[in-house]
Design a protein around this motif. Structure first.
Motif, PDB file in Angstrom:
ATOM      1  N   LEU A   1       0.838  -1.194   0.000  1.00  0.00           N
ATOM      2  CA  LEU A   1       0.000   0.000   0.000  1.00  0.00           C
ATOM      3  C   LEU A   1       0.874   1.246   0.000  1.00  0.00           C
TER       4      LEU A   1
ATOM      5  N   LEU B   1       2.031   1.944  -3.463  1.00  0.00           N
ATOM      6  CA  LEU B   1       0.950   2.536  -4.244  1.00  0.00           C
ATOM      7  C   LEU B   1       0.742   3.992  -3.832  1.00  0.00           C
ATOM      8  N   ARG B   2       0.792   4.229  -2.548  1.00  0.00           N
ATOM      9  CA  ARG B   2       0.611   5.581  -2.030  1.00  0.00           C
ATOM     10  C   ARG B   2       1.674   6.521  -2.618  1.00  0.00           C
TER      11      ARG B   2
ATOM     12  N   LEU C   1       1.051   7.130  -6.352  1.00  0.00           N
ATOM     13  CA  LEU C   1      -0.086   8.037  -6.541  1.00  0.00           C
ATOM     14  C   LEU C   1       0.291   9.468  -6.186  1.00  0.00           C
ATOM     15  N   GLN C   2       1.074   9.593  -5.107  1.00  0.00           N
ATOM     16  CA  GLN C   2       1.470  10.934  -4.685  1.00  0.00           C
ATOM     17  C   GLN C   2       2.308  11.602  -5.773  1.00  0.00           C
TER      18      GLN C   2
ATOM     19  N   ARG D   1       2.370  10.807  -8.946  1.00  0.00           N
ATOM     20  CA  ARG D   1       1.527  11.038 -10.121  1.00  0.00           C
ATOM     21  C   ARG D   1       0.748  12.340  -9.940  1.00  0.00           C
ATOM     22  N   ASN D   2       0.155  12.490  -8.770  1.00  0.00           N
ATOM     23  CA  ASN D   2      -0.679  13.667  -8.540  1.00  0.00           C
ATOM     24  C   ASN D   2       0.148  14.948  -8.469  1.00  0.00           C
TER      25      ASN D   2
ATOM     26  N   LYS E   1       1.037  15.752 -11.972  1.00  0.00           N
ATOM     27  CA  LYS E   1      -0.161  16.215 -12.659  1.00  0.00           C
ATOM     28  C   LYS E   1      -0.439  17.676 -12.313  1.00  0.00           C
ATOM     29  N   SER E   2      -0.301  18.016 -11.045  1.00  0.00           N
ATOM     30  CA  SER E   2      -0.574  19.401 -10.667  1.00  0.00           C
ATOM     31  C   SER E   2       0.479  20.337 -11.249  1.00  0.00           C
TER      32      SER E   2
ATOM     33  N   ILE F   1      -0.413  20.876 -14.834  1.00  0.00           N
ATOM     34  CA  ILE F   1      -1.522  21.817 -14.987  1.00  0.00           C
ATOM     35  C   ILE F   1      -1.031  23.250 -14.846  1.00  0.00           C
TER      36      ILE F   1
ATOM     37  N   THR G   1       2.513  27.231  -3.919  1.00  0.00           N
ATOM     38  CA  THR G   1       1.231  27.665  -3.379  1.00  0.00           C
ATOM     39  C   THR G   1       0.272  26.479  -3.300  1.00  0.00           C
ATOM     40  N   ILE G   2       0.245  25.740  -4.381  1.00  0.00           N
ATOM     41  CA  ILE G   2      -0.670  24.595  -4.397  1.00  0.00           C
ATOM     42  C   ILE G   2      -0.268  23.587  -3.334  1.00  0.00           C
TER      43      ILE G   2
ATOM     44  N   LYS H   1      -1.146  24.484   0.064  1.00  0.00           N
ATOM     45  CA  LYS H   1      -2.576  24.438   0.392  1.00  0.00           C
ATOM     46  C   LYS H   1      -3.139  23.024   0.384  1.00  0.00           C
ATOM     47  N   LEU H   2      -2.430  22.126  -0.225  1.00  0.00           N
ATOM     48  CA  LEU H   2      -2.959  20.756  -0.344  1.00  0.00           C
ATOM     49  C   LEU H   2      -3.123  20.122   1.023  1.00  0.00           C
TER      50      LEU H   2
ATOM     51  N   LEU I   1      -7.754  29.092  -3.968  1.00  0.00           N
ATOM     52  CA  LEU I   1      -7.705  27.657  -4.285  1.00  0.00           C
ATOM     53  C   LEU I   1      -8.520  26.899  -3.237  1.00  0.00           C
TER      54      LEU I   1
ATOM     55  N   LYS J   1      -9.863  23.208  -2.025  1.00  0.00           N
ATOM     56  CA  LYS J   1      -9.653  21.771  -2.207  1.00  0.00           C
ATOM     57  C   LYS J   1     -10.922  21.026  -1.803  1.00  0.00           C
TER      58      LYS J   1
ATOM     59  N   PHE K   1      -7.240  13.467  -9.061  1.00  0.00           N
ATOM     60  CA  PHE K   1      -7.857  14.786  -8.919  1.00  0.00           C
ATOM     61  C   PHE K   1      -8.038  15.468 -10.254  1.00  0.00           C
TER      62      PHE K   1
ATOM     63  N   GLN L   1      -9.599  22.400  -6.782  1.00  0.00           N
ATOM     64  CA  GLN L   1      -8.861  21.143  -6.955  1.00  0.00           C
ATOM     65  C   GLN L   1      -9.728  20.069  -6.322  1.00  0.00           C
TER      66      GLN L   1
ATOM     67  N   ILE M   1      -5.377   4.842   2.142  1.00  0.00           N
ATOM     68  CA  ILE M   1      -4.810   5.890   1.290  1.00  0.00           C
ATOM     69  C   ILE M   1      -5.759   7.084   1.228  1.00  0.00           C
TER      70      ILE M   1
ATOM     71  N   TYR N   1      -6.270  11.819   2.735  1.00  0.00           N
ATOM     72  CA  TYR N   1      -6.514  13.022   1.939  1.00  0.00           C
ATOM     73  C   TYR N   1      -7.676  13.861   2.494  1.00  0.00           C
TER      74      TYR N   1
END
Lengths: 194, 200
Positions: free
Chosen positions: A127, A130-131, A134-135, A137-138, A141-142, A145, A189-190, A193-194, B9, B11, B46, B61, B74, B78
């Motif tokens: 897990l 995978l975590r 994914l982290q 990837r995201n 991705k951000s 963008i 910034t993103i 804030k995440l 922003l 979320k 996302f 987002q 997981i 979040y």
């Protein structure tokens, strides 16, 4: 007399009868009892028709019948035990053959599962792995963008290339720099804030 | 020097049982499209969508979580940063509705205390297969003091409205720090005051 006449002719006399009488009582079969009965009957007959002999004959017949019943019952019981022994032997062999996996199952707790190592789709990543994927990837991705938005900004002329920190350098280098600076900040910034 | 393409922003997070249509709801909102093939979300994904509310460019987002139990460790990690959570069930799936209380408990356990919540009863275009009456959705939303919409990602019903309403509710609570702000509506900043029912 109760002895079967077929036997009489087939097996003849002497040796077989001696054999039956010489056997261990625990190995006697009903066939042996019939053989004995044949031998005894023949000898009684040789004694003639004395009424005492006739009387004795009844008792002997009765004793032979009792012996027959005992031997019959004994051999049945032995046969049953033999079958049960064979069944158990087969069962043990089967369990031994399936031994290792069966043992594995026994050792498993209630929340464990067995993995088929030949299954190409078997679970093999944790897990946490995978975590992490994914982290990443995201995150990428951000970032993508953000970069896309930047690019859009330049394309549409919203951001002038000379706004970048590079000042009066050649346009293409400035664009790259500005882009990096902006995306870094935006990304921060993103991420914050995440 | 960096020119922001947005003012704020937010979320958001989508949660709910597997197969209720969280990804489709999001896909409808972000790309205005719909896909019938069911692909289970792996862990967490996302999408970004920028909207304009009260003269502010708000970048949303929106995190889309896997509904499957095996991803829960997981996905629950979040919850923490989410400012708004959409809890989705499927009006044709009674089990997904029964599980709402479980999802609400998850929010209580893992999300920020002041997170804005919203309940969505999705697939409201499939009225012939409906097993959860609208009134039951309204009732449970009322009990928890959260907004409720029946939506359809397929028929594009209430999707945008739901997201914009959630964003507005968050915006209302967002402390205004920009000097150019003319937003005075701080009185209702404490939390959700109204419960609203929207027709499907």
């Amino acid at each position: 007399m109760e002895e079967p006449p077929v036997r009489e002719e087939e097996e003849g006399d002497g040796e077989m009868d001696e054999g039956a009488l010489g056997k261990s009582p625990f190995q006697l079969t009903t066939e042996d009892v019939y053989d004995i009965s044949y031998v005894v009957g023949r000898e009684l007959m040789a004694l003639g028709s004395d009424p005492r002999v006739t009387q004795l004959q009844f008792k002997i017949v009765r004793v032979l019948e009792m012996l027959e019943a005992l031997v019959d019952k004994g051999s049945l019981a032995a046969e049953e035990l033999r079958m049960e022994r064979d069944n158990l032997r087969q069962e043990v062999e089967g369990l031994r053959r399936r031994g290792p996996p069966a043992q594995g199952e026994v050792n498993l707790g209630p929340d464990k599962m067995v993995v088929d190592l030949t299954d190409p789709n078997r679970p093999r990543f944790t897990l946490q792995e995978l975590r992490d994927v994914l982290q990443e990837r995201n995150k990428l991705k951000s970032q993508l963008i953000v970069v896309q938005e930047e690019l859009q900004g330049y394309k549409s002329g919203l951001i002038a290339p000379r706004e970048g920190p590079g000042g009066r350098r050649r346009n293409d280098t400035v664009v790259t720099r500005a882009c990096n600076a902006n995306s870094d900040k935006e990304e921060k910034t993103i991420m914050k804030k995440l | 020097m960096a020119k922001k393409t947005y003012d704020l922003l937010f979320k958001l997070l989508l949660i709910g049982d597997s197969g209720v249509g969280k990804t489709c709801v999001l896909f409808r909102f972000s790309d205005d499209a719909f896909n019938t093939t069911f692909i289970s979300t792996i862990g967490i994904d996302f999408k970004i969508k920028t909207v304009e509310l009260q003269g502010k460019k708000i970048k949303l987002q929106i995190w889309d979580t896997a509904g499957q139990e095996r991803f829960h460790t997981i996905t629950t990690s979040y919850y923490r940063g989410a400012m708004g959570i959409m809890l989705v069930y499927d009006i044709t799936n009674g089990k997904s509705f029964e599980n709402i209380s479980k999802w609400l408990r998850n929010i209580d356990e893992h999300a920020n205390e002041d997170v804005e919540r919203m309940l969505l009863g999705n697939k409201c275009d499939m009225d012939d297969k409906r097993v959860v009456p609208k009134g039951k959705g309204e009732q449970i939303a009322r009990e928890h003091g959260i907004r409720f919409f029946e939506t359809s990602a397929k028929a594009n019903i209430n999707i945008e409205k739901a997201f914009l309403t959630l964003a507005e509710d968050i915006l209302r609570k967002t402390p205004v720090k920009e000097p150019n702000s003319e937003n005075v509506d701080i009185s209702s900043g404490g939390g959700v005051t109204g419960w609203k029912s929207k027709c499907c």
